[in-house]
Scaffold this active site. Structure first.
Site, PDB file in Angstrom:
ATOM      1  N   GLY A  31     -32.199 -64.262 -36.917  1.00  0.00           N
ATOM      2  CA  GLY A  31     -32.961 -64.417 -35.682  1.00  0.00           C
ATOM      3  C   GLY A  31     -33.654 -63.141 -35.246  1.00  0.00           C
ATOM      4  N   HIS A  34     -39.496 -61.714 -36.554  1.00  0.00           N
ATOM      5  CA  HIS A  34     -40.704 -60.892 -36.564  1.00  0.00           C
ATOM      6  C   HIS A  34     -41.634 -61.453 -37.632  1.00  0.00           C
ATOM      7  CE1 HIS A  34     -39.000 -59.116 -40.154  1.00  0.00           C
ATOM      8  NE2 HIS A  34     -37.917 -58.732 -39.488  1.00  0.00           N
ATOM      9  N   GLY A  36     -42.338 -60.568 -40.547  1.00  0.00           N
ATOM     10  CA  GLY A  36     -41.758 -60.662 -41.892  1.00  0.00           C
ATOM     11  C   GLY A  36     -41.068 -62.001 -42.079  1.00  0.00           C
ATOM     12  N   HIS A  37     -40.211 -62.354 -41.121  1.00  0.00           N
ATOM     13  CA  HIS A  37     -39.537 -63.660 -41.189  1.00  0.00           C
ATOM     14  C   HIS A  37     -40.570 -64.794 -41.233  1.00  0.00           C
ATOM     15  CE1 HIS A  37     -36.239 -61.468 -38.784  1.00  0.00           C
ATOM     16  NE2 HIS A  37     -35.624 -61.839 -39.889  1.00  0.00           N
ATOM     17  N   ASP A 150     -34.501 -56.677 -48.511  1.00  0.00           N
ATOM     18  CA  ASP A 150     -33.061 -56.557 -48.748  1.00  0.00           C
ATOM     19  C   ASP A 150     -32.827 -56.832 -50.235  1.00  0.00           C
ATOM     20  OD1 ASP A 150     -31.915 -56.427 -45.840  1.00  0.00           O
ATOM     21  OD2 ASP A 150     -33.441 -57.966 -45.817  1.00  0.00           O
ATOM     22  N   GLN A 153     -29.335 -57.572 -51.605  1.00  0.00           N
ATOM     23  CA  GLN A 153     -28.897 -58.893 -51.132  1.00  0.00           C
ATOM     24  C   GLN A 153     -29.485 -59.996 -52.022  1.00  0.00           C
ATOM     25  OE1 GLN A 153     -28.718 -60.206 -46.880  1.00  0.00           O
ATOM     26  NE2 GLN A 153     -30.732 -61.032 -47.314  1.00  0.00           N
ATOM     27  N   ARG A 187     -34.104 -54.497 -36.468  1.00  0.00           N
ATOM     28  CA  ARG A 187     -33.480 -53.261 -35.971  1.00  0.00           C
ATOM     29  C   ARG A 187     -34.511 -52.214 -35.549  1.00  0.00           C
ATOM     30  NH1 ARG A 187     -29.271 -54.574 -40.088  1.00  0.00           N
ATOM     31  NH2 ARG A 187     -27.345 -54.902 -38.926  1.00  0.00           N
TER      32      ARG A 187
HETATM   33  P1  AMP Z   1     -32.471 -60.981 -41.417  1.00  0.00           P
HETATM   34  O1  AMP Z   1     -32.777 -61.780 -40.197  1.00  0.00           O
HETATM   35  O2  AMP Z   1     -32.685 -59.514 -41.252  1.00  0.00           O
HETATM   36  O3  AMP Z   1     -31.126 -61.335 -42.023  1.00  0.00           O
HETATM   37  O4  AMP Z   1     -33.539 -61.428 -42.502  1.00  0.00           O
HETATM   38  C1  AMP Z   1     -33.687 -62.765 -42.900  1.00  0.00           C
HETATM   39  C2  AMP Z   1     -34.509 -62.825 -44.161  1.00  0.00           C
HETATM   40  O5  AMP Z   1     -35.787 -62.233 -43.925  1.00  0.00           O
HETATM   41  C3  AMP Z   1     -33.878 -62.049 -45.324  1.00  0.00           C
HETATM   42  O6  AMP Z   1     -34.110 -62.746 -46.532  1.00  0.00           O
HETATM   43  C4  AMP Z   1     -34.641 -60.739 -45.303  1.00  0.00           C
HETATM   44  O7  AMP Z   1     -34.700 -60.112 -46.562  1.00  0.00           O
HETATM   45  C5  AMP Z   1     -36.003 -61.228 -44.878  1.00  0.00           C
HETATM   46  N1  AMP Z   1     -36.774 -60.131 -44.259  1.00  0.00           N
HETATM   47  C6  AMP Z   1     -36.433 -59.393 -43.173  1.00  0.00           C
HETATM   48  N2  AMP Z   1     -37.371 -58.458 -42.934  1.00  0.00           N
HETATM   49  C7  AMP Z   1     -38.311 -58.603 -43.897  1.00  0.00           C
HETATM   50  C8  AMP Z   1     -39.526 -57.939 -44.226  1.00  0.00           C
HETATM   51  N3  AMP Z   1     -39.977 -56.917 -43.508  1.00  0.00           N
HETATM   52  N4  AMP Z   1     -40.220 -58.354 -45.303  1.00  0.00           N
HETATM   53  C9  AMP Z   1     -39.782 -59.397 -46.060  1.00  0.00           C
HETATM   54  N5  AMP Z   1     -38.651 -60.064 -45.814  1.00  0.00           N
HETATM   55  C10 AMP Z   1     -37.922 -59.680 -44.753  1.00  0.00           C
END
Ligand code: AMP
Length: 282
Positions: A31, A34, A36-37, A150, A153, A187
């Protein structure tokens, strides 16, 4: 758009979607969405009939001294943004729903979790693999999308899916960046103005490394040393790790032979940021 909060309802919901003959793409997130998501979701829109996301700040992937309680959350904003990119359903469970009393089962992916973030966050990938396996069992996606931001991951999930014969296709999305190069992250919100400037060192290090490799450098130690110097001379920046690893095994290498991944974790003030890039020798 449907919001589902319990495992029982989600299983019934997934059954109905499948009975209609629709394929499902899942984008797992924590959640505070942004761009990216949202780009991962747009990709998912084109890969399946039904686009599902999960929003769950997974407690088992946070260490005791980490930012679980202060991790940013804004469900109403997330719901609005997801609607705008065409998400069909959101799985939004509570921690008690995912880990009820008596919960005792965890997944350990060995080897590739022993480097990089696996060193500074020793229980992190156990939590990630466990929650992703649970999400796959609950949501039954045909496809699931993860970001290269990530990178370790992604490697852990690919390994788990292959090792445990899971029926899901894992698709990677390239890292999405701000205009000035900072990788988007929930973050980044923790950074003040000066720290936001210092945070640019991560992407500068990645560019420096690509340039060195393009110029013929193959010794990883030379690249690491330059990276460490750049970080050391940045205000408020403290290195957690700078490593050059094999793209699948995540093990450190001495020489770049074909492809390698440069991965960084740097603390800017109290905020730990990660980033990575591929280094190609040809
Ligand atoms: P998170 O909410 O940080 O757990 O991210 C959820 C998904 O979005 C994960 O697969 C992350 O790798 C991906 N993600 C987060 N930030 C980015 C980004 N800047 N570019 C590409 N994927 C992202």
């Amino acid at each position: 758009m449907d919001v589902i909060t319990t495992v029982r309802e989600m299983k019934a919901y997934v059954k109905a979607v499948r009975q209609r003959g629709e394929t499902i793409c899942l984008v797992p997130t924590m959640g505070y969405l942004h761009k990216g998501h949202l780009d991962l979701m747009r990709m998912g829109r084109n890969l399946s009939d039904h686009l599902m996301i999960s929003i769950f700040v997974n407690p088992t992937q946070f260490g005791p001294a980490e930012d679980l309680s202060r991790y940013p959350r804004d469900f109403e904003q997330d719901r609005r943004l997801s609607g705008e990119v065409g998400v069909d359903s959101i799985f939004f469970p509570t921690p008690e729903e995912m880990y009820p009393k008596g919960y005792a089962t965890y997944i350990n992916v060995e080897g590739i979790t022993g480097t990089l973030c696996g060193v500074s966050r020793p229980t992190h990938f156990r939590g990630v693999a466990t929650v992703v396996a649970k999400l796959f069992n609950i949501c039954e996606p045909d496809v699931a999308i993860f970001g290269e931001k990530d990178y370790q991951q992604l490697a852990v999930i690919r390994r788990m899916v292959e090792d445990l014969n899971m029926n899901v296709r894992v698709v990677a999305h390239p890292t999405v960046r701000e205009e000035d190069g900072l990788a988007m992250s929930s973050r980044n919100k923790y950074l003040n103005g000066e720290q936001r400037v210092s945070a640019l060192v991560l992407n500068r290090v990645l560019g420096m490394a690509r340039d060195l490799v393009a110029g013929g450098e193959r010794k990883t130690e030379a690249i690491r040393k330059k990276a460490l110097d750049m970080i050391a001379s940045t205000p408020d920046a403290v290195v957690d790790y700078v490593e050059i690893v094999h793209p699948e095994t995540m093990q450190c290498i001495d020489m770049i032979e074909d492809r390698a991944i440069l991965a960084l974790a740097v603390k800017i003030g109290t905020t730990r940021l990660i980033d990575n890039t591929e280094l190609k020798s040809s």
